[in-house]
Write an enzyme that holds these catalytic residues in place. Structure first.
Site, PDB file in Angstrom:
ATOM      1  N   HIS A 167      -4.429   4.883  22.170  1.00 33.28           N
ATOM      2  CA  HIS A 167      -5.122   5.491  21.034  1.00 33.28           C
ATOM      3  C   HIS A 167      -5.730   6.815  21.470  1.00 33.28           C
ATOM      4  CE1 HIS A 167      -7.739   5.942  17.530  1.00 33.28           C
ATOM      5  NE2 HIS A 167      -6.970   5.048  16.960  1.00 33.28           N
TER       6      HIS A 167
ATOM      7  N   ASP B 258      -2.560  -1.604  15.211  1.00 35.91           N
ATOM      8  CA  ASP B 258      -1.191  -1.944  14.792  1.00 35.91           C
ATOM      9  C   ASP B 258      -0.569  -3.056  15.611  1.00 35.91           C
ATOM     10  OD1 ASP B 258      -1.115   1.448  14.222  1.00 35.91           O
ATOM     11  OD2 ASP B 258      -0.718  -0.024  12.656  1.00 35.91           O
TER      12      ASP B 258
HETATM   13  C1  SDX Z   1      -2.965   4.583  14.543  1.00 31.43           C
HETATM   14  O1  SDX Z   1      -6.085   8.411  15.094  1.00 31.43           O
HETATM   15  C2  SDX Z   1      -6.310   7.269  14.571  1.00 31.43           C
HETATM   16  O2  SDX Z   1      -7.450   6.922  14.328  1.00 31.43           O
HETATM   17  C3  SDX Z   1      -5.060   6.434  14.249  1.00 31.43           C
HETATM   18  C4  SDX Z   1      -5.307   5.035  13.718  1.00 31.43           C
HETATM   19  C5  SDX Z   1      -5.997   5.028  12.383  1.00 31.43           C
HETATM   20  O3  SDX Z   1      -6.654   4.017  12.064  1.00 31.43           O
HETATM   21  O4  SDX Z   1      -5.780   5.992  11.586  1.00 31.43           O
HETATM   22  O5  SDX Z   1      -6.088   4.293  14.655  1.00 31.43           O
HETATM   23  C6  SDX Z   1      -3.987   4.287  13.502  1.00 31.43           C
HETATM   24  O6  SDX Z   1      -2.183   5.480  14.385  1.00 31.43           O
HETATM   25  C7  SDX Z   1      -3.005   3.778  15.829  1.00 31.43           C
HETATM   26  C8  SDX Z   1      -1.937   4.266  16.863  1.00 31.43           C
HETATM   27  C9  SDX Z   1      -0.579   3.653  16.483  1.00 31.43           C
HETATM   28  N1  SDX Z   1       0.481   4.221  17.346  1.00 31.43           N
HETATM   29  C10 SDX Z   1       1.067   3.512  18.306  1.00 31.43           C
HETATM   30  O7  SDX Z   1       0.736   2.367  18.626  1.00 31.43           O
HETATM   31  C11 SDX Z   1       2.227   4.239  18.993  1.00 31.43           C
HETATM   32  C12 SDX Z   1       2.111   4.044  20.496  1.00 31.43           C
HETATM   33  N2  SDX Z   1       0.934   4.773  20.980  1.00 31.43           N
HETATM   34  C13 SDX Z   1       1.130   6.110  21.439  1.00 31.43           C
HETATM   35  O8  SDX Z   1       2.261   6.802  21.120  1.00 31.43           O
HETATM   36  C14 SDX Z   1      -0.146   6.893  21.741  1.00 31.43           C
HETATM   37  O9  SDX Z   1      -0.984   6.060  22.437  1.00 31.43           O
HETATM   38  C15 SDX Z   1      -0.872   7.519  20.581  1.00 31.43           C
HETATM   39  C16 SDX Z   1       0.026   8.340  19.750  1.00 31.43           C
HETATM   40  C17 SDX Z   1      -1.517   6.477  19.754  1.00 31.43           C
HETATM   41  C18 SDX Z   1      -1.972   8.414  21.167  1.00 31.43           C
HETATM   42  O10 SDX Z   1      -1.330   9.397  21.871  1.00 31.43           O
HETATM   43  P1  SDX Z   1      -2.128  10.559  22.678  1.00 31.43           P
HETATM   44  O11 SDX Z   1      -3.585  10.414  22.509  1.00 31.43           O
HETATM   45  O12 SDX Z   1      -1.490  11.861  22.322  1.00 31.43           O
HETATM   46  O13 SDX Z   1      -1.832  10.179  24.169  1.00 31.43           O
HETATM   47  P2  SDX Z   1      -0.558  10.645  24.964  1.00 31.43           P
HETATM   48  O14 SDX Z   1       0.688  10.414  24.163  1.00 31.43           O
HETATM   49  O15 SDX Z   1      -0.818  12.003  25.502  1.00 31.43           O
HETATM   50  O16 SDX Z   1      -0.563   9.575  26.168  1.00 31.43           O
HETATM   51  C19 SDX Z   1      -1.422   9.741  27.302  1.00 31.43           C
HETATM   52  C20 SDX Z   1      -0.705   9.010  28.435  1.00 31.43           C
HETATM   53  C21 SDX Z   1       0.736   9.485  28.634  1.00 31.43           C
HETATM   54  O17 SDX Z   1       1.093   9.178  29.978  1.00 31.43           O
HETATM   55  P3  SDX Z   1       1.085  10.402  31.081  1.00 31.43           P
HETATM   56  O18 SDX Z   1       1.938  11.515  30.476  1.00 31.43           O
HETATM   57  O19 SDX Z   1      -0.363  10.787  31.228  1.00 31.43           O
HETATM   58  O20 SDX Z   1       1.699   9.792  32.313  1.00 31.43           O
HETATM   59  O21 SDX Z   1      -0.586   7.605  28.093  1.00 31.43           O
HETATM   60  C22 SDX Z   1       0.788   7.272  27.939  1.00 31.43           C
HETATM   61  C23 SDX Z   1       1.544   8.551  27.742  1.00 31.43           C
HETATM   62  O22 SDX Z   1       2.877   8.418  28.200  1.00 31.43           O
HETATM   63  N3  SDX Z   1       0.861   6.429  26.743  1.00 31.43           N
HETATM   64  C24 SDX Z   1       1.668   5.377  26.626  1.00 31.43           C
HETATM   65  C25 SDX Z   1       1.385   4.830  25.356  1.00 31.43           C
HETATM   66  N4  SDX Z   1       0.442   5.567  24.754  1.00 31.43           N
HETATM   67  C26 SDX Z   1       0.129   6.556  25.620  1.00 31.43           C
HETATM   68  N5  SDX Z   1       2.576   4.854  27.454  1.00 31.43           N
HETATM   69  C27 SDX Z   1       3.228   3.755  27.007  1.00 31.43           C
HETATM   70  N6  SDX Z   1       3.003   3.177  25.802  1.00 31.43           N
HETATM   71  C28 SDX Z   1       2.110   3.682  24.963  1.00 31.43           C
HETATM   72  N7  SDX Z   1       1.891   3.109  23.778  1.00 31.43           N
END
Ligand code: SDX
Length: 427
Positions: free
Chosen positions: A304, A361
């Site tokens: 998140h 989710d």
């Molecule tokens: C919602 O914003 C809100 O409030 C949203 C929400 C709401 O109520 O409106 O809470 C609802 O959208 C919840 C999120 C649902 N999405 C997912 O579950 C999709 C999977 N999650 C990710 O794609 C990610 O965690 C996000 C999109 C939710 C957040 O992404 P960020 O903050 O841009 O973080 P990032 O992609 O830069 O990740 C940081 C690191 C990375 O690794 P490094 O490059 O540092 O090595 O964490 C890793 C990412 O690769 N990472 C994950 C991951 N989420 C982040 N690795 C594996 N699986 C994941 N799910």
């Protein structure tokens, strides 16, 4: 603590005001930065940028706190209903008996959509994703309520219409997808019971919504009702800032929510778990895939932008999933798989270091599935829940005398000036 931030640029010192919120959140106000210094700030994905002041929702990502108008979601999930929580988000206070009765009646009596709109469904293939139908039908509501084109006019009426009709449009899109006749709303039913009726009743047999499912749906929608300046809410605010009508702004928010990184994640979680079951991939093997950057696999429902702790909504949904499945006498192996996957991830340094926890989710889809709602309707359920938040945030923006049309700046990185060359001269 100083109420200004000092900035030195090209040998000159500037002072920028500091803003402190009611929960002691701090910001540097850069409203006049460009006028004073000629500089702008750059912040891809707005990771560090506050777009607005807001009095609606407070969340603390480190502590895993979420409150609507100051009331913890744990209290609202346990004691409130979705209609009452919607009123709280829209008007800032829990309704009195009188206010609740009036609001509830308005939602009851505005649940139908214009009969001409039913014909829209004939144009969609049965395979149309219901989010495509939802966003276009919501925008088309403005064609049936031309007075809504002046967004400042009767915002309360437009809000009530939308809160009531979104449920109907969603249920009708489901009926279209399964080739069943649309079931019209029943005025004697509560908001959530009416939705379940429109989804699952058929002319062939009586359908009484299960009170446990009605309660579970109220809690699911309460937990999704608002979440400060997330991607879809920021979209609603940005579109609304041009004074586009409420239906158009919410339609844009529905499209933003559809993405698998946002509200589309609840559908992606179930598809991920289904694939694991079909390929007999163990949790350990799947987690290894996720950790291998080249595999480009994400653990959907984890991570998140704000929560660097367990999403408080996921905590409630995880407990609820077990209770509902037990009540339905369903032993869904997918819930067990989800719990094992959560355990495997939360004990792995890759997730611990990145503070990746289950978000809203991760478990919501299992609950929708237990209620008989099909996977492609999960993000629609998220939209129904988030609607009062979108409207409240849009309303707060419209009522803010200092509000301006949203128009971010950029840093240009393209070619510097050059001149047109004739086609014949281009090699
Ligand atoms: C919602 O914003 C809100 O409030 C949203 C929400 C709401 O109520 O409106 O809470 C609802 O959208 C919840 C999120 C649902 N999405 C997912 O579950 C999709 C999977 N999650 C990710 O794609 C990610 O965690 C996000 C999109 C939710 C957040 O992404 P960020 O903050 O841009 O973080 P990032 O992609 O830069 O990740 C940081 C690191 C990375 O690794 P490094 O490059 O540092 O090595 O964490 C890793 C990412 O690769 N990472 C994950 C991951 N989420 C982040 N690795 C594996 N699986 C994941 N799910």
């Amino acid at each position: 603590m100083s109420n200004t931030a000092k900035l030195t640029l090209e040998g000159k010192e500037y002072e920028l005001p500091v803003v402190v919120g009611s929960e002691n959140e701090k910001a540097i106000d850069i409203t006049r930065l460009r006028a004073q210094t000629g500089y702008i700030t750059l912040d891809t994905g707005y990771m560090n940028t506050g777009a607005t002041r807001s009095a609606i929702t407070y969340l603390d990502g480190e502590q895993g706190i979420l409150r609507y108008r100051g009331i913890p979601i744990e209290d609202l999930a346990e004691k409130s209903t979705f209609v009452e929580t919607s009123y709280l988000l829209l008007h800032g206070e829990l309704p009195t008996q009188e206010q609740w009765k009036r609001f509830s009646n308005l939602l009851t009596y505005h649940s139908m959509i214009h009969e001409d709109m039913i014909r829209f469904f004939d144009g969609y293939p049965a395979t149309a994703h219901p989010m495509a139908i939802l966003s276009s039908m919501v925008c088309s509501l403005s064609a049936y309520y031309p007075e809504s084109l002046n967004v400042f006019e009767n915002m309360d009426m437009q809000s009530t219409r939308l809160l009531s009709k979104l449920r109907t449009i969603a249920a009708f899109s489901y009926k279209k997808s399964v080739g069943q006749p649309m079931m019209y709303p029943q005025n004697h039913l509560s908001y959530c019971a009416n939705f379940l009726h429109m989804m699952f009743a058929t002319p062939a047999e009586r359908y009484e919504p299960d009170p446990d499912m009605v309660r579970a749906l109220n809690i699911l929608l309460i937990l999704h009702a608002d979440h400060e300046q997330n991607c879809s809410t920021s979209t609603v605010r940005l579109v609304g800032s041009s004074q586009a009508n409420l239906f158009a702004s919410v339609s844009a928010g529905i499209c933003a929510l559809w993405g698998p990184l946002h509200g589309g994640a609840n559908q992606a979680v179930i598809e991920m778990l289904e694939e694991m079951q079909q390929t007999k991939l163990s949790c350990k093997e799947f987690v290894s895939q996720v950790k291998d950057k080249k595999a480009k696999v994400r653990l959907m429902g984890f991570g998140h932008r704000v929560y660097k702790n367990y999403d408080p909504r996921a905590k409630i949904l995880k407990q609820m999933a077990q209770v509902i499945l037990n009540k339905k006498g369903v032993n869904d192996p997918m819930l067990q798989l989800a719990q094992e996957l959560e355990e495997a991830a939360l004990s792995d340094p890759f997730f611990i270091e990145r503070k990746l926890y289950p978000n809203v989710d991760f478990y919501s889809g299992l609950l929708y599935k237990a209620m008989g709602i099909p996977v492609n309707m999960f993000t629609v359920m998220f939209a129904i829940g988030r609607l009062p938040g979108w409207i409240a945030q849009c309303k707060e923006m419209m009522e803010d005398p200092e509000n301006k049309i949203g128009r971010p700046r950029q840093i240009y990185t393209g070619p510097t000036e050059r001149h047109y060359t004739a086609l014949a001269d281009r090699k």
